[in-house]
Design an enzyme around this catalytic site. Sequence first.
Site, PDB file in Angstrom:
ATOM      1  N   SER A  61      33.390  36.221  41.866  1.00 29.16           N
ATOM      2  CA  SER A  61      34.114  37.481  41.893  1.00 29.16           C
ATOM      3  C   SER A  61      33.114  38.580  41.587  1.00 29.16           C
ATOM      4  O   SER A  61      32.056  38.331  40.985  1.00 29.16           O
ATOM      5  CB  SER A  61      35.238  37.500  40.852  1.00 29.16           C
ATOM      6  OG  SER A  61      35.766  38.796  40.695  1.00 29.16           O
ATOM      7  N   TYR A 116      38.773  35.033  32.473  1.00 28.61           N
ATOM      8  CA  TYR A 116      38.479  35.143  33.901  1.00 28.61           C
ATOM      9  C   TYR A 116      37.034  35.588  34.163  1.00 28.61           C
ATOM     10  O   TYR A 116      36.299  34.938  34.902  1.00 28.61           O
ATOM     11  CB  TYR A 116      39.455  36.106  34.567  1.00 28.61           C
ATOM     12  CG  TYR A 116      39.260  36.223  36.065  1.00 28.61           C
ATOM     13  CD1 TYR A 116      39.815  35.275  36.927  1.00 28.61           C
ATOM     14  CD2 TYR A 116      38.523  37.260  36.625  1.00 28.61           C
ATOM     15  CE1 TYR A 116      39.628  35.362  38.297  1.00 28.61           C
ATOM     16  CE2 TYR A 116      38.334  37.359  37.986  1.00 28.61           C
ATOM     17  CZ  TYR A 116      38.894  36.411  38.822  1.00 28.61           C
ATOM     18  OH  TYR A 116      38.695  36.500  40.181  1.00 28.61           O
TER      19      TYR A 116
END
Length: 317
Positions: A164, A176
């Site tokens: 990401s 995350y």
Amino acid sequence: MWLYLVALLALYLLRRWHRERQTVGNLPDKHVFITGCDSGFGHLLAKQLDGRGLRVLAACLTEQGAERLREATSGRLQTAILDVTRSDSIAAATAWVKGQVGDRGLWGLVNNAGIGVPTAPNEWLSKADFVKVLDVNLIGLIEVTLSLLPLVRRARGRVVNVASVMGRLTVFGGGYCPTKYGVEAFSDSLRRELRDFGVKVSIIEPGGFRTQILDLQLVRKSLEQVWSCASANVKEAYGQQYFESYFEKFKELLSTISPNLHLVTDAMEHALTAQHPRTRYSCGWDAKLLYLPVSYLPTSWADYLLTRSMPKPAQGI
């Protein structure tokens, strides 16, 4: 002088364009294993590669997700149930893949499975909240990769890991972002180690895209659960107004994300089918024009840009 520089830049871009248009041959004979195909990027990529004629081996978490995918694809596509947090499930999926690919090996492994919550200011969270995300996004990815690497080496194939842009720049708390930094690190070392085996490793770095892991109701429910479990000291320090404002900022962020998942799956497809895949694919204008440029700024500048509009805690200075 400037004319020569412009000419060199034009030649470089032309050469890059030409190289990136070259594709590998015999696509119908190549198997690709994709994790996390119940929805989002994995679901769309499985359908996309099936349409290109590849032999897609799609791993879903649920039988319902697998059934939806089978209904939308050809008879070439095969599905399996996989929970990347369980070693026995990974072992069973690996044995299944071996039976499917035979002596040809596995051309492509796409590590796409992932979750986004719990996410909240770090002090609100427990160790278990971090472990929940780490087990799926990083540890599960590593174990799946290690289990299938012998098959990928046999085919001199590809590994595509979904990281990401948050693996370059941390915007919010929780597990995350650390997992995506970990995916970047693991992929970098893997790429260098496998180069002499003819295996190529690519990293996909999406910005914000409208998938189930960023569902607004899911984020709200997760935040409420985390806040309810926070200690009295934490609640007093931050205050109820901070909780509400934090969610509104998250809601504002989610309202700007792109619904065009093809920007990501097209990058994945290129990484699997191009003769000369890129090392990294940054997907989305927010990634290219905001997050990546900010990640190269001095830390104090980046901190200011990322926090200037955030709410202030009740006991903050």
